[in-house]
Design an enzyme around this catalytic site. Structure first.
Site, PDB file in Angstrom:
ATOM      1  N   HIS A 137       0.845  -1.204   0.000  1.00  0.00           N
ATOM      2  CA  HIS A 137       0.000   0.000   0.000  1.00  0.00           C
ATOM      3  C   HIS A 137       0.881   1.255   0.000  1.00  0.00           C
ATOM      4  CE1 HIS A 137      -2.626   3.016   2.206  1.00  0.00           C
ATOM      5  NE2 HIS A 137      -3.346   2.714   1.134  1.00  0.00           N
ATOM      6  N   CYS A 188      -0.140  29.005   7.153  1.00  0.00           N
ATOM      7  CA  CYS A 188      -0.666  28.114   6.116  1.00  0.00           C
ATOM      8  C   CYS A 188      -0.596  28.827   4.766  1.00  0.00           C
ATOM      9  CB  CYS A 188      -2.119  27.770   6.451  1.00  0.00           C
ATOM     10  SG  CYS A 188      -2.842  26.619   5.279  1.00  0.00           S
ATOM     11  N   ARG A 205      -4.689  23.284  11.407  1.00  0.00           N
ATOM     12  CA  ARG A 205      -4.893  22.833  10.030  1.00  0.00           C
ATOM     13  C   ARG A 205      -4.603  21.336   9.983  1.00  0.00           C
ATOM     14  NH1 ARG A 205      -6.711  21.161   5.995  1.00  0.00           N
ATOM     15  NH2 ARG A 205      -6.115  21.610   3.844  1.00  0.00           N
ATOM     16  N   TYR A 209       0.174  22.498  -2.836  1.00  0.00           N
ATOM     17  CA  TYR A 209       0.816  23.723  -2.386  1.00  0.00           C
ATOM     18  C   TYR A 209       1.813  24.260  -3.396  1.00  0.00           C
ATOM     19  CZ  TYR A 209      -1.546  22.445   1.891  1.00  0.00           C
ATOM     20  OH  TYR A 209      -2.508  22.131   2.809  1.00  0.00           O
ATOM     21  N   HIS A 255      -8.217   7.851  -3.391  1.00  0.00           N
ATOM     22  CA  HIS A 255      -8.615   6.453  -3.569  1.00  0.00           C
ATOM     23  C   HIS A 255      -9.866   6.278  -4.425  1.00  0.00           C
ATOM     24  CE1 HIS A 255      -6.197   6.360   0.140  1.00  0.00           C
ATOM     25  NE2 HIS A 255      -5.836   5.170  -0.269  1.00  0.00           N
TER      26      HIS A 255
HETATM   27  N1  MTE Z   1       1.164  17.381   9.477  1.00  0.00           N
HETATM   28  C1  MTE Z   1       0.352  16.324   9.488  1.00  0.00           C
HETATM   29  N2  MTE Z   1       0.819  15.148   9.921  1.00  0.00           N
HETATM   30  N3  MTE Z   1      -0.936  16.401   9.049  1.00  0.00           N
HETATM   31  C2  MTE Z   1      -1.452  17.584   8.582  1.00  0.00           C
HETATM   32  O1  MTE Z   1      -2.627  17.626   8.204  1.00  0.00           O
HETATM   33  N4  MTE Z   1      -1.002  19.935   8.039  1.00  0.00           N
HETATM   34  C3  MTE Z   1       0.074  20.833   7.569  1.00  0.00           C
HETATM   35  C4  MTE Z   1       1.165  20.941   8.623  1.00  0.00           C
HETATM   36  N5  MTE Z   1       1.566  19.628   9.069  1.00  0.00           N
HETATM   37  C5  MTE Z   1      -0.598  18.721   8.544  1.00  0.00           C
HETATM   38  C6  MTE Z   1       0.717  18.575   9.036  1.00  0.00           C
HETATM   39  C7  MTE Z   1      -0.397  22.167   7.245  1.00  0.00           C
HETATM   40  S1  MTE Z   1      -1.043  22.405   5.692  1.00  0.00           S
HETATM   41  C8  MTE Z   1      -0.257  23.209   8.114  1.00  0.00           C
HETATM   42  S2  MTE Z   1      -0.747  24.772   7.675  1.00  0.00           S
HETATM   43  C9  MTE Z   1       0.336  23.017   9.453  1.00  0.00           C
HETATM   44  O2  MTE Z   1       0.640  21.655   9.726  1.00  0.00           O
HETATM   45  C10 MTE Z   1      -0.605  23.500  10.533  1.00  0.00           C
HETATM   46  O3  MTE Z   1      -0.035  23.346  11.788  1.00  0.00           O
HETATM   47  P1  MTE Z   1      -0.903  23.642  13.082  1.00  0.00           P
HETATM   48  O4  MTE Z   1      -2.197  22.868  12.987  1.00  0.00           O
HETATM   49  O5  MTE Z   1      -0.066  23.261  14.235  1.00  0.00           O
HETATM   50  O6  MTE Z   1      -1.203  25.120  13.059  1.00  0.00           O
HETATM   51 MO    MO Z   2      -1.443  24.673   5.433  1.00  0.00          MO
END
Ligand code: MTE
Ligand code: MO
Length: 530
Positions: free
Chosen positions: A40, A191, A141, A329, A64
C-alpha cells in the site's frame, strides 16, 4: 460472485489492526487486505480502517476514489456483509466508525472552518494580543484525524530515519530527549491558504480550498532537537552535504496519519536554519492538534512542511511524493487553471505578508470608549463623533519567510492615497533583565504592529445604501440603528522585509486557482455615521 460467504459486521471487527488477517469493508463487500499492507503506497495507515469500513477514510483520502484503486482492492474480495447488517445495501451509519471521534476538545473561540477534519483560525484579537499565541488558540490545520498517542506511552513513540542508502536508525522520543542537545526556536507558522478568502473576494474569482481570512497564522516557541543533529547521528554525512556533494537532496517527513511533505537538504543542514524535531510548544508538551508527541518545525517555510505526528524521515534524491508536496501547495499564473503540476516548484519559503487584526474607530483616549473590534474581517466599526476627525486604532501582524525580518509596515486610512508608518512592537527585545523571547538564527517570528491616528472626516465618502455586500454590511448590531447614511473609507496595510520585498497591490495579480499565498495589501472598509 454470489457464492462468496456473508459476514456479520461483528465478525469483520475481529479482523482489526492487531489481527493476523486484517479485513476492511468497502460498500457491502468484505476484503482481506493482509497482502496489500506492505504494497500500500500510504503504508500501514490503511490499518486504521481494519475491522470496519474503509469508506469514511477514502472520503478523506479522496485519491482512492479511482478505478485503479478499486481494481487493486477487488483482488482481495472474500465476501459480503450479511443482509442483517445492511440498510439500503450499505452498513448502517452507526456501524461505521467516525475517523474523527477521538479528536481533542478545542477552544470555543477558535473560528472553525471545518470540524472534520479540524480547520480553525485564530480570532483577530488573539492574533495581536500576545506575541506568543497561546497553544489552545493557535490555528489548526488538519488534513485528517488527530492520531491518538497515550500520554504515558509517548516517550516510546518511535521515529525512524532512513538514509539514502537504505540504512535505518530508530529513535524513541525518550532517545531524542536524552541523547541530543535541546534547542528552542521562536517561529510563526503560516498556512499557504492564509487570507485565501480575501483573494477570492477581492478578485471576484473563486479559488479552491478553505476560505481562511487572516487567522491561518500564529506564533509560538518550539523546543526539541535539531534535525541536523539527528541526521548526523543516524549516519548522514552533514559536512559532505554542506559542501554540496551529497546524493541526498531532500528530507521527507511522514506523519502517523500518512500526511507527508519534504524540504530541501540545504535547509535541513543549514547551521542557521533552525529546523527542529519539536516536542514542546510555548513551554508545554505539544498539544494533540499540533502534533503530539513530535513534529517537524521548519522556520520561515510554509507550515505545510512542518509535519505533525512525525514518525518517519527519509533522505532522498527526490521530494516527498505526497499530494501536499507534488500538487496542492504550488502557485500558477492567474490564467492557468488546467496545469501540469510538475512545472511549478513546491512552496517552501514564504513571501511577505501583513494583516489588520483589530480595528477601533472612535475616541481611543477615552478609557470608557467601547472598542469596536474587527472579527477576522467579519465586521468593522461605526461610531458617531462630532469632531472633524475620527480617531482610529489598528493592530496587526507582519511576517516574511526565509528568516527575512520586517523592516517597515505602511498604513493608509484613505484607500491608499497617502501612507504613514505603523509602530513595530519591540517583542524581541530583552526586558527587565529577562532574555528576549525570540530565539533562533533568523527572524522566524511575526512582527506585531500598532497604529494610532486619525482620519479626516472628508475622507469618508458616502456609501450607497444598497451597495454590494461588504465587510461593513456584516456588522449587524450597528446596522440595526443605522439609517443607511454611512460614510466609509478603506484602511489598508502592507509590509516590507529586509530584502525590500513588499506585498502586491491586488489579489487579481497573484490570483491562482488553488488560492495559495494570498499576500496583497489587506484592505478593510470602515464606516462612520454622518
Ligand atoms: N502534518 C500532518 N501530519 N498532518 C497535517 O494535516 N497539516 C500541515 C502541517 N503539518 C498537517 C501537518 C499544514 S497544511 C499546516 S498549515 C500546518 O501543519 C498547521 O499546523 P498547526 O495545525 O499546528 O497550526
Ligand atoms: Mo497549510
Amino acid at each position: 460472485d454470489p457464492d462468496l460467504p456473508r459476514f456479520r459486521i461483528a465478525e469483520v471487527r475481529k479482523h482489526g489492526a492487531d489481527s493476523d488477517n486484517p479485513w476492511v469493508i468497502h460498500g457491502d463487500k468484505v476484503y482481506d487486505i493482509t497482502d496489500w499492507i506492505s504494497a500500500h503506497p500510504g503504508g500501514q495507515v490503511i490499518l486504521r480502517a481494519a475491522g470496519g469500513s474503509i469508506d469514511p477514510y477514502w472520503n478523506i483520502f479522496t485519491i482512492h476514489k479511482n478505478q485503479y484503486v478499486y481494481d487493486i482492492l477487488s483482488q482481495y474480495l472474500i465476501g459480503y456483509v450479511d443482509q442483517a447488517d445492511l440498510i439500503n445495501g450499505k452498513p448502517a451509519q452507526d456501524q461505521i466508525e467516525d475517523p474523527f471521534e477521538n479528536d481533542p476538545e478545542r477552544h470555543p473561540l477558535l473560528i472553525t472552518r471545518t470540524a472534520k477534519p479540524r480547520n480553525a483560525e485564530t480570532p483577530g484579537e488573539a492574533l495581536s494580543a500576545q506575541f506568543l499565541t497561546p497553544n489552545d488558540l493557535f490555528y489548526v490545520r488538519n488534513h485528517m484525524w488527530v492520531p491518538t498517542i497515550d500520554d504515558a506511552q509517548s516517550n516510546e513513540h518511535r521515529l525512524t530515519v532512513e538514509l539514502f542508502d537504505g540504512t535505518m536508525k530508530e529513535y524513541t522520543l525518550q532517545d531524542l530527549k536524552t541523547k541530543f542537545p535541546r534547542h528552542k526556536v521562536t517561529a510563526a507558522l503560516q498556512c499557504s491558504g492564509n487570507r485565501r478568502k480575501h483573494m477570492s473576494d477581492d478578485s471576484g474569482k473563486q479559488t479552491n480550498g478553505l476560505p481562511w481570512t487572516s487567522g491561518a497564522i500564529s506564533n509560538a516557541s518550539w523546543e526539541g532537537v535539531l534535525l541536523s543533529d539527528v541526521l548526523a547521528d543516524a549516519g548522514f554525512d552533514v559536512s559532505e552535504a554542506r559542501s554540496g556533494s551529497s546524493e541526498t537532496q531532500h528530507v521527507q517527513f511522514t506523519g502517523l496519519e500518512a500526511y507527508g511533505a519534504s524540504i530541501p537538504i540545504k535547509k535541513a543542514i543549514d547551521p542557521q536554519g533552525d529546523v527542529l524535531l519539536a516536542y514542546r510548544m510555548n513551554d508545554k508538551p505539544l498539544p494533540r492538534d499540533h502534533g503530539f508527541p513530535l513534529r517537524a518545525i521548519v522556520p520561515g517555510h510554509v507550515a505545510a512542511r512542518s509535519v505533525k505526528w512525525l514518525n518517519h524521515i527519509t533522505l532522498s534524491d527526490e521530494e516527498s511524493t505526497s499530494q501536499w508536496q507534488r500538487k496542492d501547495y504550488k502557485c500558477f499564473g492567474p490564467n492557468q487553471t488546467k496545469v501540469d503540476w510538475d512545472t511549478a516548484p513546491a512552496i517552501q519559503e514564504l513571501p511577505v505578508q501583513s494583516a489588520i487584526t483589530t480595528l477601533k474607530l472612535g475616541n481611543w483616549i477615552d478609557p470608557k470608549a467601547e472598542p469596536h473590534v474587527l472579527k477576522n474581517d467579519q465586521e468593522s466599526g461605526a461610531r458617531s463623533q462630532s469632531s472633524p476627525e475620527q480617531e482610529i486604532t489598528m493592530t496587526g501582524y507582519a511576517f516574511s519567510g526565509g528568516g527575512r525580518s520586517i523592516i517597515r509596515v505602511d498604513v493608509s486610512v484613505d484607500g491608499g492615497c497617502s501612507w504613514t508608518q505603523a509602530h513595530l512592537l519591540p517583542d524581541c527585545v530583552s526586558k527587565n533583565g529577562m532574555p528576549s523571547p525570540c530565539q533562533g538564527h533568523g527572524a522566524w517570528s511575526w512582527k506585531r504592529w500598532r497604529f494610532e491616528g486619525s482620519v479626516p472626516l472628508h475622507t469618508f465618502k458616502n456609501r450607497p445604501s444598497s451597495g454590494p455586500e461588504d465587510t461593513v454590511a456584516a456588522a449587524a448590531n450597528h446596522r440595526s440603528q443605522d439609517n443607511g447614511q454611512k460614510r466609509c473609507t478603506t484602511v489598508l496595510v502592507k509590509a516590507t522585509d529586509d530584502a525590500y520585498n513588499t506585498q502586491p497591490e491586488s489579489h487579481a495579480a497573484t490570483w491562482n486557482f488553488r488560492g495559495n499565498l494570498a499576500t496583497a495589501w489587506h484592505r478593510v472598509q470602515v464606516c462612520t455615521d454622518c
